[in-house]
Design an enzyme around this catalytic site. Structure first.
Site, PDB file in Angstrom:
ATOM      1  N   HIS A 165       0.821  -1.215   0.000  1.00  0.00           N
ATOM      2  CA  HIS A 165       0.000   0.000   0.000  1.00  0.00           C
ATOM      3  C   HIS A 165       0.854   1.265   0.000  1.00  0.00           C
ATOM      4  O   HIS A 165       0.378   2.323  -0.403  1.00  0.00           O
ATOM      5  CB  HIS A 165      -1.043  -0.016   1.137  1.00  0.00           C
ATOM      6  CG  HIS A 165      -0.536   0.363   2.491  1.00  0.00           C
ATOM      7  ND1 HIS A 165      -0.110  -0.560   3.425  1.00  0.00           N
ATOM      8  CD2 HIS A 165      -0.409   1.567   3.090  1.00  0.00           C
ATOM      9  CE1 HIS A 165       0.247   0.084   4.543  1.00  0.00           C
ATOM     10  NE2 HIS A 165       0.069   1.380   4.360  1.00  0.00           N
ATOM     11  N   ASP A 171       0.476  -7.564   1.825  1.00  0.00           N
ATOM     12  CA  ASP A 171       0.871  -6.147   1.806  1.00  0.00           C
ATOM     13  C   ASP A 171       2.398  -6.037   1.804  1.00  0.00           C
ATOM     14  O   ASP A 171       3.016  -5.638   2.791  1.00  0.00           O
ATOM     15  CB  ASP A 171       0.259  -5.434   3.023  1.00  0.00           C
ATOM     16  CG  ASP A 171       0.339  -3.922   2.916  1.00  0.00           C
ATOM     17  OD1 ASP A 171       0.670  -3.409   1.822  1.00  0.00           O
ATOM     18  OD2 ASP A 171       0.064  -3.260   3.942  1.00  0.00           O
ATOM     19  N   GLN A 187       0.444   5.708  11.744  1.00  0.00           N
ATOM     20  CA  GLN A 187       0.455   6.174  10.364  1.00  0.00           C
ATOM     21  C   GLN A 187       1.817   6.789  10.005  1.00  0.00           C
ATOM     22  O   GLN A 187       2.364   7.574  10.778  1.00  0.00           O
ATOM     23  CB  GLN A 187      -0.664   7.198  10.115  1.00  0.00           C
ATOM     24  CG  GLN A 187      -1.972   6.572   9.654  1.00  0.00           C
ATOM     25  CD  GLN A 187      -2.542   5.598  10.652  1.00  0.00           C
ATOM     26  OE1 GLN A 187      -2.527   5.861  11.840  1.00  0.00           O
ATOM     27  NE2 GLN A 187      -3.020   4.464  10.180  1.00  0.00           N
ATOM     28  N   GLY A 188       2.319   6.417   8.858  1.00  0.00           N
ATOM     29  CA  GLY A 188       3.628   6.899   8.433  1.00  0.00           C
ATOM     30  C   GLY A 188       4.727   5.888   8.714  1.00  0.00           C
ATOM     31  O   GLY A 188       5.823   5.977   8.173  1.00  0.00           O
ATOM     32  N   ASP A 189       4.436   4.915   9.573  1.00  0.00           N
ATOM     33  CA  ASP A 189       5.399   3.845   9.857  1.00  0.00           C
ATOM     34  C   ASP A 189       5.250   2.687   8.874  1.00  0.00           C
ATOM     35  O   ASP A 189       6.128   1.820   8.779  1.00  0.00           O
ATOM     36  CB  ASP A 189       5.205   3.298  11.277  1.00  0.00           C
ATOM     37  CG  ASP A 189       5.641   4.296  12.340  1.00  0.00           C
ATOM     38  OD1 ASP A 189       6.646   4.996  12.126  1.00  0.00           O
ATOM     39  OD2 ASP A 189       4.964   4.375  13.389  1.00  0.00           O
ATOM     40  N   SER A 190       4.141   2.636   8.162  1.00  0.00           N
ATOM     41  CA  SER A 190       3.870   1.530   7.238  1.00  0.00           C
ATOM     42  C   SER A 190       5.049   1.230   6.336  1.00  0.00           C
ATOM     43  O   SER A 190       5.736   2.138   5.872  1.00  0.00           O
ATOM     44  CB  SER A 190       2.678   1.872   6.339  1.00  0.00           C
ATOM     45  OG  SER A 190       1.503   1.511   6.974  1.00  0.00           O
TER      46      SER A 190
HETATM   47  N1  ARG Z   1      -1.387   1.967   7.633  1.00  0.00           N
HETATM   48  C1  ARG Z   1      -0.462   2.750   8.380  1.00  0.00           C
HETATM   49  C2  ARG Z   1       0.489   3.468   7.459  1.00  0.00           C
HETATM   50  O1  ARG Z   1       0.199   3.540   6.283  1.00  0.00           O
HETATM   51  C3  ARG Z   1       0.241   1.944   9.420  1.00  0.00           C
HETATM   52  C4  ARG Z   1      -0.674   1.625  10.512  1.00  0.00           C
HETATM   53  C5  ARG Z   1      -0.075   0.792  11.548  1.00  0.00           C
HETATM   54  N2  ARG Z   1      -0.983   0.848  12.638  1.00  0.00           N
HETATM   55  C6  ARG Z   1      -0.790   0.296  13.817  1.00  0.00           C
HETATM   56  N3  ARG Z   1      -1.681   0.491  14.732  1.00  0.00           N
HETATM   57  N4  ARG Z   1       0.273  -0.451  14.056  1.00  0.00           N
HETATM   58  O2  ARG Z   1       1.453   4.070   7.875  1.00  0.00           O
END
Ligand code: ARG
Length: 269
Positions: free
Chosen positions: A82, A128, A215-218
């Protein structure tokens, strides 16, 4: 250079103070990050790319960091599908060897080719994972890939790294951060998420939350020692009780990651 960075930061702080004082805003101090105990990833601590040389981040062409990644060979970076799909290939950049986004340390490289499994549609459905084949090689130590499931046992303490939000809905971090989170069993994770898929995912976190990726760690690494076991993928909010972080189960994709990293090398040379 560390010295320059410190001076630069002092200068910025001074500048911010002058500007805000001039604007007669009396609550400046509250808005400024206290230099001591800032929160992190969520609930972590500052880390450095000298200790984690394989940790990288992704930006768009204007330099905005939007995801993490991990070096798997000199010319290949693994991330979340993603993340790879979020920006068009020509605009994707990988930043390596830069602990602090505000510096010019390390190296920025563009992406020659992106591999995403055909089966990927949505992080909540699994697969993913992506491999970015780089336009130039990176002079940083790649992460190790797992060879069996011995590092996936329930309760194993793993380290998640990233430049993402430091609280649910909060701002992203300028500096790399890390947090330690224990792995959950498949049944433990399914209790939190009915769409949990044990083939393509693995969960980590504490029952009462508080420490998590955000968010941002993905796309960034979940490691045990120097071995990559997960990629930050999704979760319900961040660091919430009963809502662990969900990671791509790297072991399931090791052959594909190796194959894509290898093809990256062949084409590169
Ligand atoms: N989808 C998020 C991103 O794009 C990462 C989310 C991880 N969330 C969590 N609760 N560990 O950065």
């Amino acid at each position: 250079m560390a010295k320059h960075r410190r001076r630069d930061r002092k200068f910025r702080l001074a500048l911010t103070a002058v500007i805000t004082a001039a604007a007669f805003v009396p609550v400046v101090a509250a808005a400024m990050p206290s230099t001591g105990a800032r929160p992190n990833i969520v609930g972590g601590t500052e880390a450095s790319t000298s200790s984690y040389p394989f940790a990288v981040y992704l930006t768009d062409k204007s330099g905005n960091q939007f995801c993490g990644g991990v070096i798997v060979s000199a010319t290949a970076v693994a991330t979340a599908a993603h993340c790879a799909n979020a920006v068009k290939r020509a605009d994707l950049r990988v930043v390596a060897g830069r602990t602090d986004k505000r510096t010019n340390d390390g190296k920025t490289v563009s992406v020659r080719e992106v591999w995403v499994p055909d089966s990927f549609s949505d992080p909540g459905k699994g697969d993913d994972v992506a491999v970015l084949k780089l336009a130039q090689s990176l002079p940083y130590r790649p992460v190790e890939l797992p060879s069996d499931d011995s590092l996936y046992a329930e309760g194993t303490q793993a380290t998640v790294l990233g430049w993402g939000r430091t609280s649910d809905g909060g701002p992203r971090s300028d500096v790399l951060r890390k947090a330690e989170v224990p792995l959950l069993s498949d049944s433990g994770c399914r209790a939190s998420y009915s769409n949990y898929d044990s083939r393509s995912m693995v969960c980590a976190g504490y029952p009462d939350g508080k420490i998590d990726a955000c968010q941002g760690d993905s796309g960034g690494p979940l490691v045990v020692g120097g071995t990559l076991i997960g990629l930050v993928s999704w979760g319900d909010g961040c660091a919430q009780a009963g809502k662990p972080g969900v990671y791509t189960r790297v072991l399931t994709y090791v052959n594909e990651i190796r194959r894509e990293a290898e093809s990256s090398r062949l084409v590169f040379w």
